[in-house]
Write an enzyme that holds these catalytic residues in place. Sequence first.
Site, PDB file in Angstrom:
ATOM      1  N   GLY A  87       0.855  -0.999  -0.015  1.00  0.00           N
ATOM      2  CA  GLY A  87      -0.069  -0.180   0.008  1.00  0.00           C
ATOM      3  C   GLY A  87       0.970   1.279   0.104  1.00  0.00           C
ATOM      4  O   GLY A  87       2.058   1.364   0.455  1.00  0.00           O
ATOM      5  N   ASP A 182       5.403  -7.480   5.404  1.00  0.00           N
ATOM      6  CA  ASP A 182       5.317  -8.607   4.466  1.00  0.00           C
ATOM      7  C   ASP A 182       6.290  -8.350   3.252  1.00  0.00           C
ATOM      8  O   ASP A 182       6.972  -9.306   2.834  1.00  0.00           O
ATOM      9  CB  ASP A 182       3.975  -8.646   3.790  1.00  0.00           C
ATOM     10  CG  ASP A 182       3.095  -9.303   4.835  1.00  0.00           C
ATOM     11  OD1 ASP A 182       3.432 -10.293   5.642  1.00  0.00           O
ATOM     12  OD2 ASP A 182       2.112  -8.870   5.100  1.00  0.00           O
TER      13      ASP A 182
END
Length: 562
Positions: A87, A182
Amino acid sequence: MARKLIDVSELQIERRKFEPVLPDILKNGAASVKPVEGKITQSVADQSKIKEIFKNIYGLPEITFKKGTNNAVVEKAVKVAVVLSGGQAPGGHNVIAGLFDGLKIANSKNTLIGYLGGPSGILENKYKVISEKLLCEYRNTGGFDFIQSGRTKIETPEQFCLTKNNLLMSNVDALVVVGGDDSNTNAAMIAEYLKKEKLDKCVVGVPKTIDGDLKNKYIETSFGFDTATKIYSELVGNICRDVNSAQKYWHFVRLMGRSASHIALEVGFKTQPNIVLIGEEILEKKMKIVKIVENIVDVIVKRSQADKNFGVVLVPEGLIEFIPEMKKLISALNDALAENANAVAGINSAAGKKEFICTKLPVELSDLMKSLPSGIASQLMLDRDPHGNVQVSLIETEKLLIEMVHKKLSELKKENKYRGKFSAITHFFGYEGRCGIPSNFDANYTYALGYNAAVLVLNGLTGYLSSVRNLARSPKQWECGGIPLTMMMNIERRHGKEKPVIQKALVNLNGSPFKEFAKNRDKWALSESYISPGPIQYFGPADVTDMTTRTLKYEQSEKNIE
């Protein structure tokens, strides 16, 4: 005469003129920096398992940059690639700018390319060569639109092989991955694979996430957190002024933050609403959802007794995963959905999927699933993201709370224990904060992180995360270096399997920020101590323009930083 259209705002034009301040240790370029090795590291947990997975990059030492002279690493021209992963977060373009400048100042023949669309750009070998002419339009701007981002995960043997071949084909010497926990775990996996293949290629990470959960002693905050919380705080502050003006609504505001409550806590400090739910506290106290509702109702009833039928409640996006009973349900759902993916996909109705999946859960969790409103139950069964996480941004926790609060107040009314009025309005502030024009702090911080990454790359320090710290001081005094990516890892279950991931940093209930919040929340609950911080200030007194987060202020006040 037709009016000339412009494609940038007046503020954007002014922000292009802003010149980030580099830490003193970096201002003379990589040639004047000497990497100094510190202690050998190990992962935060599951040491034997992490070491087995990362045989080639585990146990690297901490790196601190000190002043040096004539560092020969700048003599050889290199080609570096950068990729934005996950994001968006304010300041990503300044990471690229800092990386570009750090490389070019070291050696004008160095080249920087940007993979397009995130990690998929690596697999498809799609990139653009970054020049000063292209980059100048994006300095100090928000968004990731210069090269875009994506959530593709490089994890299969075929993908690793393709990554290797494309790096070789394009003569790329180093890869810089800008991402969250991640994405940087993925960076470590790529670094390990390239080492195993005996390729002399460097992989470096940069800590990005507005959630603030990529954090430790060496990564004091992830970039974008400062800007995003200031944007959310402006919106919440406006709501606080509105609620105190109209005095007839309860506003439930859900704030981004998938796995930690850092955003809710910071926005709470900046705006001082009546209720701020902290997921970590709820988990620590093993609070059931009915208890959370009772606590909210208690404040609503007490305020109504003073004819105050209004207020503001902040709800962290990931709240539902902190409620122990819901956490168990989500974990069981993750496994059940992974194991029965084809069967679930073959059922057309949401009710049918719910009925089927309930047969695959333990009895107590099946009963809980059946008791949830159909909308929430359906949202819990939505497809997971590429990293195996529940898409909590799609779970309308604030509506669940309002429904349960309304029911409890109705019961109290029948018992003549509540005589007020309860009208609720919901908000979700998420994407509004991800691409804002970075604050002065984030503009400086991201530029330093990128420049610092360039120094790591030029010194061949693969498997490291760019680290800039002492952030409560002025940028010139910031300390720079790198920490091993494996140092931050543990083992978690993803898609029903155990996988290495960078451990998320949760709100520390014993830390100074939470203690400060706990000391003040009772007063906030019953009063109108609202603060309206207003929009981000880019020009003016340094106390306003360059202030960092309250979280950092409270954390580093213990170090007697002025």
